[in-house]
Design an enzyme around this catalytic site. Structure first.
Site, short mmCIF file in Angstrom:
data_model
loop_
_atom_site.label_atom_id
_atom_site.label_comp_id
_atom_site.label_asym_id
_atom_site.label_seq_id
_atom_site.Cartn_x
_atom_site.Cartn_y
_atom_site.Cartn_z
N TRP A 330 38.34 72.89 -58.98
CA TRP A 330 38.66 71.56 -59.53
C TRP A 330 37.98 70.47 -58.72
O TRP A 330 37.54 69.46 -59.26
CB TRP A 330 40.19 71.35 -59.53
N HIS A 331 37.87 70.69 -57.40
CA HIS A 331 37.32 69.66 -56.53
C HIS A 331 35.81 69.49 -56.70
O HIS A 331 35.29 68.41 -56.37
CB HIS A 331 37.64 69.97 -55.07
N GLY A 332 35.12 70.48 -57.15
CA GLY A 332 33.69 70.30 -57.33
C GLY A 332 32.97 71.57 -57.72
O GLY A 332 33.46 72.68 -57.49
N PHE A 487 35.21 63.58 -57.65
CA PHE A 487 35.93 64.71 -58.23
C PHE A 487 36.54 64.35 -59.57
O PHE A 487 37.07 65.20 -60.23
CB PHE A 487 37.03 65.19 -57.27
#
Length: 487
Positions: A330-332, A487
């Site tokens: 999800w963060h990248g 993000f």
């Protein structure tokens, strides 16, 4: 628009005055709609200040989930309702996937096919990632899922729903609000409360201190060390990792404090997103205190539907790894984030297998000035594990992270670090120490200075706040973007 920008200093008072003194001057049943409409336009202006073209994504996502929500409320047939839910999931996650993950998968497919001796060259998307897309996507999904589960009645007020999706204080970096908490606040009458507004200003001030004084100054040396890591020894790399550890906390929790405080100025209550995570005694406690809105989102909408902790040992382990890997992704779109999530899963696993993952639920050393020796060691050990994991989060790629950690654990770890003798670095270290002490004193509250000084003499109390304001102004001027904007 950045919270720490001149534009926002002008934007916020203007919207505040219009909200309470213009939009509020109407019939009792009419001012809510006027206020919501003002917040909607203000939020679109706030987001469009960065790039107005991506407003179409927010509007499209808003319309899709609004109309699907109405249909979910009308239908009773489970198969039809499930089909509508899947439409919402596919549209929202599809948009997120295209903008955030398409190039990542394309590049990895190229590498995979090249290993097989086959040439595969898919087209790349030359687009920038829309700010905040991961946050507002999850916020709208919470609405669709909760309506599908019949935990929430679908709203017929499009303006209220659109304002909920785009609410400017938390639009681009959270907290990720649940529709069950925030949406009803748009349909209820808001009354200005002086004490609540003052408390909001106090939290904004602390958030600005975290961002401008701690995060941005730590960023200067964290970036220098990480970007030139091959030139430094282990002791300097450790210093860089610690600076990044405080940078990301000050940056992200600072944003959350400003968002929550700003929302309070307009009569809204947002959920606490950080609860002093660096005082955690184990990794499970850390994840109950770090980015709470995302952790609880994954818990309620992914971990529990997968079976949570109800099954056998293998299913618990599987679900734990899924939740952490998805959180990392999800963060990248980078393998560094996936490995960061995987490493945290490994940290968490011993606690899960020994049923100690819910051992530390209270505030550390509650009612005491200092932790016990055991608590102190646990805090330092957990902090050390966190610092190590953040290296993967900050590194450009896995080889960079590997080289960084390899040198970090070499003999050069015991050599004097660069920069430490510089007056500016000494000043930064002292600021961090003072920051940690204030956070420790206020660790039982929603934010560190929530109650600090309230019982003091008025002169000392105001002196403390003015001192923080002067420090923020003294260190302002860099105007660095918040880390989580990417993000």
């Amino acid at each position: 628009m950045l919270f720490n920008s001149v534009e926002f200093v002008v934007f916020l008072p203007v919207v505040f005055l219009l909200y309470w003194f213009v939009a509020n001057r109407n019939l009792p049943n009419g001012n809510i709609n006027n206020q919501n409409l003002l917040l909607l336009f203000a939020s679109y202006f706030f987001y469009g200040w960065w790039d107005w073209r991506f407003l179409s994504l927010i509007v499209f996502s808003t319309c899709i989930d609004y109309f699907l929500g109405l249909q979910l409320g009308r239908l009773s047939h489970n198969r039809q309702r499930k089909l509508l839910l899947w439409c919402s999931l596919l549209v929202n996650i599809g948009l997120l996937g295209i903008f955030k993950y398409y190039n990542f998968f394309a590049e990895n497919f190229v590498e995979a096919f090249s290993l097989l001796g086959t040439t595969f060259d898919p087209a790349r998307l030359e687009v920038i990632l829309p700010i905040g897309i991961s946050f507002y996507t999850f916020q709208t999904l919470s609405y669709s899922i909760d309506v599908y589960r019949r935990k929430l009645e679908p709203t017929k007020d499009f303006i209220a729903f659109a304002a909920f999706v785009s609410f400017f204080p938390q639009l681009v970096a959270g907290p990720i609000e649940r529709a069950t908490n925030l949406l009803p606040q748009f349909t209820n009458k808001r009354i200005f409360e002086y004490d609540k507004a003052v408390d909001g200003m106090r939290q904004i001030l602390w958030g600005l201190f975290k961002k401008v004084v701690i995060a941005d100054n730590c960023a200067e040396y964290a970036n220098l060390i990480f970007n030139n890591s091959s030139e430094y020894g282990g002791s300097t790399l450790l210093l860089g990792a610690i600076f990044f550890t405080f940078q990301i906390y000050g940056d992200f929790s600072g944003y959350s404090d400003i968002a929550i405080g700003t929302a309070r100025l307009f009569g809204f209550n947002l959920m606490q997103n950080f609860a002093f995570p660096y005082f955690s005694r184990d990794i499970a406690e850390f994840w109950r205190r770090w980015h709470i809105s995302l952790s609880t989102w994954f818990r309620d909408y992914l971990y529990i539907p997968l079976g949570g902790s109800r099954g056998g040992t293998l299913s618990k382990v599987r679900n734990t790894f899924i939740i952490f890997i998805v959180s990392g992704f999800w963060h990248g779109a980078n393998w560094t984030f996936i490995v960061w999530g995987l490493l945290n899963a490994v940290y968490f696993l011993p606690l899960l297998l020994t049923n100690n993952n819910r051992r530390n639920l209270d505030v550390v050393a509650k009612g005491k000035w200092l932790p016990s020796f055991k608590e102190g060691i646990s805090i330092l050990f957990t902090f050390g594990l966190t610092v190590l994991a953040w290296i993967f989060f900050r590194a450009e790629n896995l080889p960079h992270a590997g080289a960084y950690i390899s040198e970090l654990f070499s003999r050069s770890l015991f050599t004097p670090p660069h920069f430490l003798g510089r007056p500016k670095v000494i000043q930064l270290v002292l600021l961090i120490i003072g920051f940690v002490l204030i956070e420790w004193i206020g660790r039982s509250e929603e934010y560190a200075i929530s109650t600090i000084g309230l019982q003091w003499n008025r002169l000392f109390r105001h002196g403390f706040y003015y001192a923080l304001i002067l420090i923020v102004f003294f260190f302002s001027g860099k105007e660095q973007a918040f880390i989580y904007f990417q993000f």
